[in-house]
Design a protein around this motif. Structure first.
Motif, PDB file in Angstrom:
ATOM      1  N   VAL A   3       4.936   7.624   6.529  1.00 31.47           N
ATOM      2  CA  VAL A   3       4.904   7.768   7.987  1.00 31.47           C
ATOM      3  C   VAL A   3       3.603   8.455   8.359  1.00 31.47           C
ATOM      4  O   VAL A   3       3.246   9.487   7.772  1.00 31.47           O
ATOM      5  CB  VAL A   3       6.100   8.607   8.490  1.00 31.47           C
ATOM      6  N   ILE A   4       2.900   7.870   9.296  1.00 31.61           N
ATOM      7  CA  ILE A   4       1.688   8.476   9.847  1.00 31.61           C
ATOM      8  C   ILE A   4       1.995   8.811  11.294  1.00 31.61           C
ATOM      9  O   ILE A   4       2.512   7.972  12.040  1.00 31.61           O
ATOM     10  CB  ILE A   4       0.483   7.494   9.812  1.00 31.61           C
ATOM     11  N   PRO A  33       0.890  -7.121   5.211  1.00 30.19           N
ATOM     12  CA  PRO A  33       2.006  -6.877   4.292  1.00 30.19           C
ATOM     13  C   PRO A  33       2.212  -5.377   4.141  1.00 30.19           C
ATOM     14  O   PRO A  33       1.254  -4.627   4.016  1.00 30.19           O
ATOM     15  CB  PRO A  33       1.533  -7.483   2.969  1.00 30.19           C
ATOM     16  N   GLY A  34       3.448  -4.950   4.201  1.00 32.54           N
ATOM     17  CA  GLY A  34       3.753  -3.532   4.007  1.00 32.54           C
ATOM     18  C   GLY A  34       3.774  -2.703   5.273  1.00 32.54           C
ATOM     19  O   GLY A  34       4.149  -1.531   5.236  1.00 32.54           O
ATOM     20  N   CYS A  35       3.391  -3.282   6.407  1.00 32.05           N
ATOM     21  CA  CYS A  35       3.455  -2.539   7.666  1.00 32.05           C
ATOM     22  C   CYS A  35       4.849  -2.706   8.260  1.00 32.05           C
ATOM     23  O   CYS A  35       5.288  -3.819   8.531  1.00 32.05           O
ATOM     24  CB  CYS A  35       2.401  -3.034   8.657  1.00 32.05           C
ATOM     25  N   LEU A  36       5.524  -1.587   8.473  1.00 30.78           N
ATOM     26  CA  LEU A  36       6.850  -1.612   9.090  1.00 30.78           C
ATOM     27  C   LEU A  36       6.760  -1.410  10.598  1.00 30.78           C
ATOM     28  O   LEU A  36       7.570  -1.935  11.353  1.00 30.78           O
ATOM     29  CB  LEU A  36       7.733  -0.523   8.479  1.00 30.78           C
ATOM     30  N   SER A  58       4.511   1.687   1.477  1.00 28.75           N
ATOM     31  CA  SER A  58       3.995   2.445   0.328  1.00 28.75           C
ATOM     32  C   SER A  58       2.577   2.948   0.599  1.00 28.75           C
ATOM     33  O   SER A  58       1.904   2.480   1.524  1.00 28.75           O
ATOM     34  CB  SER A  58       3.968   1.546  -0.914  1.00 28.75           C
ATOM     35  N   ARG A  59       2.139   3.837  -0.256  1.00 26.86           N
ATOM     36  CA  ARG A  59       0.750   4.307  -0.190  1.00 26.86           C
ATOM     37  C   ARG A  59      -0.224   3.164  -0.495  1.00 26.86           C
ATOM     38  O   ARG A  59      -1.314   3.121   0.058  1.00 26.86           O
ATOM     39  CB  ARG A  59       0.527   5.466  -1.161  1.00 26.86           C
ATOM     40  N   ASP A  60       0.173   2.257  -1.377  1.00 28.12           N
ATOM     41  CA  ASP A  60      -0.692   1.115  -1.685  1.00 28.12           C
ATOM     42  C   ASP A  60      -0.903   0.230  -0.455  1.00 28.12           C
ATOM     43  O   ASP A  60      -2.013  -0.238  -0.205  1.00 28.12           O
ATOM     44  CB  ASP A  60      -0.097   0.274  -2.820  1.00 28.12           C
ATOM     45  N   GLU A  92       5.719  11.476   3.535  1.00 30.28           N
ATOM     46  CA  GLU A  92       6.578  10.595   2.755  1.00 30.28           C
ATOM     47  C   GLU A  92       8.002  10.839   3.233  1.00 30.28           C
ATOM     48  O   GLU A  92       8.418  11.983   3.411  1.00 30.28           O
ATOM     49  CB  GLU A  92       6.442  10.898   1.271  1.00 30.28           C
ATOM     50  N   ALA A  93       8.724   9.749   3.455  1.00 31.39           N
ATOM     51  CA  ALA A  93      10.068   9.880   4.017  1.00 31.39           C
ATOM     52  C   ALA A  93      10.998   8.821   3.440  1.00 31.39           C
ATOM     53  O   ALA A  93      10.548   7.767   2.994  1.00 31.39           O
ATOM     54  CB  ALA A  93      10.015   9.730   5.538  1.00 31.39           C
TER      55      ALA A  93
END
Length: 98
Positions: A3-4, A33-36, A58-60, A92-93
């Motif tokens: 989470v940012i 890809p990977g963006c919620l 993820s961090r990646d 991180e959550a």
């Protein structure tokens, strides 16, 4: 999940100019890809304050986001739009419905 959250400031007189640039950044980021979730919101009580909210799997995924062409384009507009006071935090959550 990553989470940012954070803020940035844009002079209120430049918000209309910034709108299309921010919209392009949001749409391109949400398609990654990977963006919620990816959002910028103008604070109701402080129109020059933009609240930033992002969620990544993820961090990646976030690291890949930082290397995209649309991120470089977005950053290139900072001086023109007068963006200041940019402050973001990473957390991180684990998702948990409440």
């Amino acid at each position: 999940m990553i989470v940012i959250e954070g803020i940035m400031r844009i002079p209120p007189a430049r918000l209309e100019e910034a709108h299309s640039v921010m919209e392009q950044m949001i749409l391109a980021s949400r398609a990654e890809p990977g963006c919620l979730d990816y959002a910028y919101s103008v604070d109701v009580l402080d129109p020059g304050l933009i609240r930033v909210s992002e969620r990544w799997v993820s961090r990646d995924a976030l690291a890949a986001h930082f290397k995209t062409a649309h991120m470089a384009t977005w950053r290139s507009f900072f001086p023109q739009l007068g963006i200041t006071d940019r402050s973001l935090r990473l957390y991180e959550a684990e998702p948990e419905p409440i």
